[in-house]
Design an enzyme around this catalytic site. Structure first.
Site, PDB file in Angstrom:
ATOM      1  N   TRP A 187       0.829  -1.217   0.000  1.00 54.65           N
ATOM      2  CA  TRP A 187       0.000   0.000   0.000  1.00 54.65           C
ATOM      3  C   TRP A 187       0.849   1.246   0.000  1.00 54.65           C
ATOM      4  CZ3 TRP A 187      -4.109  -1.370  -2.074  1.00 54.65           C
ATOM      5  CH2 TRP A 187      -4.646  -2.617  -1.812  1.00 54.65           C
ATOM      6  N   ASP A 216      -2.000   6.653   6.115  1.00 56.81           N
ATOM      7  CA  ASP A 216      -3.040   5.787   5.558  1.00 56.81           C
ATOM      8  C   ASP A 216      -3.414   4.799   6.657  1.00 56.81           C
ATOM      9  OD1 ASP A 216      -4.559   3.882   4.339  1.00 56.81           O
ATOM     10  OD2 ASP A 216      -3.067   3.320   2.824  1.00 56.81           O
ATOM     11  N   LYS A 255     -13.086  -1.482   6.279  1.00 54.53           N
ATOM     12  CA  LYS A 255     -12.515  -2.440   7.227  1.00 54.53           C
ATOM     13  C   LYS A 255     -13.021  -2.166   8.642  1.00 54.53           C
ATOM     14  CE  LYS A 255      -8.653  -2.161   4.138  1.00 54.53           C
ATOM     15  NZ  LYS A 255      -8.750  -3.415   3.410  1.00 54.53           N
TER      16      LYS A 255
HETATM   17  N1  PMP Z   1      -4.373   1.233   2.015  1.00 50.13           N
HETATM   18  C1  PMP Z   1      -4.481   0.126   2.757  1.00 50.13           C
HETATM   19  C2  PMP Z   1      -3.653   0.000   4.004  1.00 50.13           C
HETATM   20  C3  PMP Z   1      -5.352  -0.885   2.370  1.00 50.13           C
HETATM   21  O1  PMP Z   1      -5.462  -1.995   3.099  1.00 50.13           O
HETATM   22  C4  PMP Z   1      -6.125  -0.722   1.187  1.00 50.13           C
HETATM   23  C5  PMP Z   1      -7.127  -1.744   0.724  1.00 50.13           C
HETATM   24  N2  PMP Z   1      -7.001  -2.998   1.176  1.00 50.13           N
HETATM   25  C6  PMP Z   1      -5.948   0.437   0.444  1.00 50.13           C
HETATM   26  C7  PMP Z   1      -5.088   1.410   0.896  1.00 50.13           C
HETATM   27  C8  PMP Z   1      -6.722   0.662  -0.825  1.00 50.13           C
HETATM   28  O2  PMP Z   1      -7.986   1.045  -0.459  1.00 50.13           O
HETATM   29  P1  PMP Z   1      -9.183   1.268  -1.481  1.00 50.13           P
HETATM   30  O3  PMP Z   1      -9.473  -0.073  -2.082  1.00 50.13           O
HETATM   31  O4  PMP Z   1     -10.260   1.782  -0.600  1.00 50.13           O
HETATM   32  O5  PMP Z   1      -8.734   2.241  -2.493  1.00 50.13           O
END
Ligand code: PMP
Length: 360
Positions: free
Chosen positions: A103, A172, A196
């Site tokens: 991420w 994030d 989540k």
């Molecule tokens: N950051 C983290 C830490 C994540 O776990 C995720 C999705 N699993 C994301 C960003 C991406 O999020 P989104 O699918 O809402 O764009």
């Protein structure tokens, strides 16, 4: 409700049952309006009040002062990967990033594409992201400092946030949003896809320190402009109305549990149950280093891929779903977000004990 499984999915993820029951009860007729929340104008007084109340609740629960504003945005956490450099970049300064796995890498890929000045100040790539790097310095010429507070895939979590001084820290928090108390004052912005720990997918919660709103330049896409969305109280365009409603219910649920302090205590008990089981023999091999283990996403391997497959299929037969690890780590992952109950984790631990007896 016996037909519900124990859901360890990483996101979208399990929601508190009482929240779902409220949704069910209110679905056809929200607060005597004669329609569901999804059918109501986002310009109505009722919805406007809901956005205001939910924004205030999000701040109140964690103790954010009025210096911060809550925004409800769309495009997932992924949209924020681009929004941050677009809004926060400064002439002659750098966006600084710590790379703790997938991420973070995706966040870094966006700043790179946008051709904004940035540097990666530390990475834990050398050991397949099993740990959180600590050996780095935040530059005085940093425009912002970005971390991923919890890596959903590798199962690592910052235990203590670094001191970023005057540089606004941006986090994030998608996979550990409101799972524990933390020191707020260094954060310029935190963001989290709600799917989540806070609601459904399709809504992103952002908390931004108000003075940073001045940084947003006019020439960036409106949909990613923090200042514009803050000025319109997240109602510049049609928001995810159902998402706001669910975040509202989840925030009320957190309060009803006794607030973040109690949520954190429960989360730590749940994580300990599972880690104690993982550490009790060599059969289970945890991925993340002990000192950086996540209390939200717990990752481990088994002696072979065949045994892992067997574990997953027998778990499903026992009503334990969503345990397959991400392909970049392999093995197993249990996502035990706020809404996962102690009983749910205990059921997994009991299953693990039995499985080891038969296959160890
Ligand atoms: N950051 C983290 C830490 C994540 O776990 C995720 C999705 N699993 C994301 C960003 C991406 O999020 P989104 O699918 O809402 O764009």
């Amino acid at each position: 409700m016996s037909d519900r499984v124990i859901n360890f999915n990483p996101g979208p993820a399990t929601l508190p049952l009482s929240v779902l029951e409220t949704v069910k009860n209110e679905l056809l007729n929200y607060h005597d309006e004669g329609m569901s929340i999804m059918e109501m104008s986002h310009r109505s007084k009722t919805f406007d009040n809901l956005v205001i109340e939910t924004g205030a609740l999000v701040r109140e629960i964690m103790g954010f002062s009025d210096n911060y504003q809550t925004l409800f945005l769309q495009g997932g956490a992924t949209a924020q990967f681009a929004a941050i450099p677009l809004n926060f970049s400064m002439e002659g300064k750098y966006g600084e990033y710590v790379d703790t796995g997938s991420w973070s890498k995706k966040a870094i890929a966006e700043v790179e594409k946008l051709d904004k000045p940035f540097r990666v100040v530390a990475t834990s790539k050398d050991d397949n992201y099993k740990y959180i790097p600590t050996d780095f310095r935040i530059g005085e010429d940093a425009a912002y400092f970005h971390i991923t507070s919890n890596n959903t895939i590798f199962g690592t979590q910052w235990q203590q946030y670094p001191n970023s001084g005057d540089v606004p820290m941006v986090a994030d928090m998608s996979s550990d949003f409101y799972c524990r108390q933390f020191d707020l004052h260094q954060f310029g912005l935190i963001y989290a896809g709600a799917q989540k720990n806070a609601g459904p997918s399709g809504i992103t919660i952002v908390l931004i320190r108000k003075d940073l709103l001045q940084r947003s330049p006019e020439n960036i896409p409106t949909i990613l402009n923090y200042q514009i969305f803050a000025g319109k109280n997240s109602l510049y365009n049609t928001p995810n109305t159902f998402g706001v409603y669910l975040v509202n219910l989840v925030m009320h649920w957190i309060k009803s549990q006794g607030g973040i302090k109690v949520i954190e205590e429960t989360n730590r008990r749940k994580a300990k149950l599972l880690y104690d089981q993982l550490d009790s023999s060599d059969f289970y091999k945890p991925h993340a280093r002990k000192e950086d283990r996540s209390i939200m996403n717990i990752t481990w391997r088994l002696p072979s891929e065949d045994v892992e497959k067997k574990f997953i299929s027998e778990a499903i037969e026992n009503g334990l779903v969503g345990l397959k690890g991400h392909r970049s780590v392999g093995g197993l992952r249990a996502s035990i977000y706020n809404a996962m109950t102690i009983e749910g984790v205990q059921a997994l631990v009991d299953f693990m004990k039995e499985f080891e007896k038969k296959n160890g």
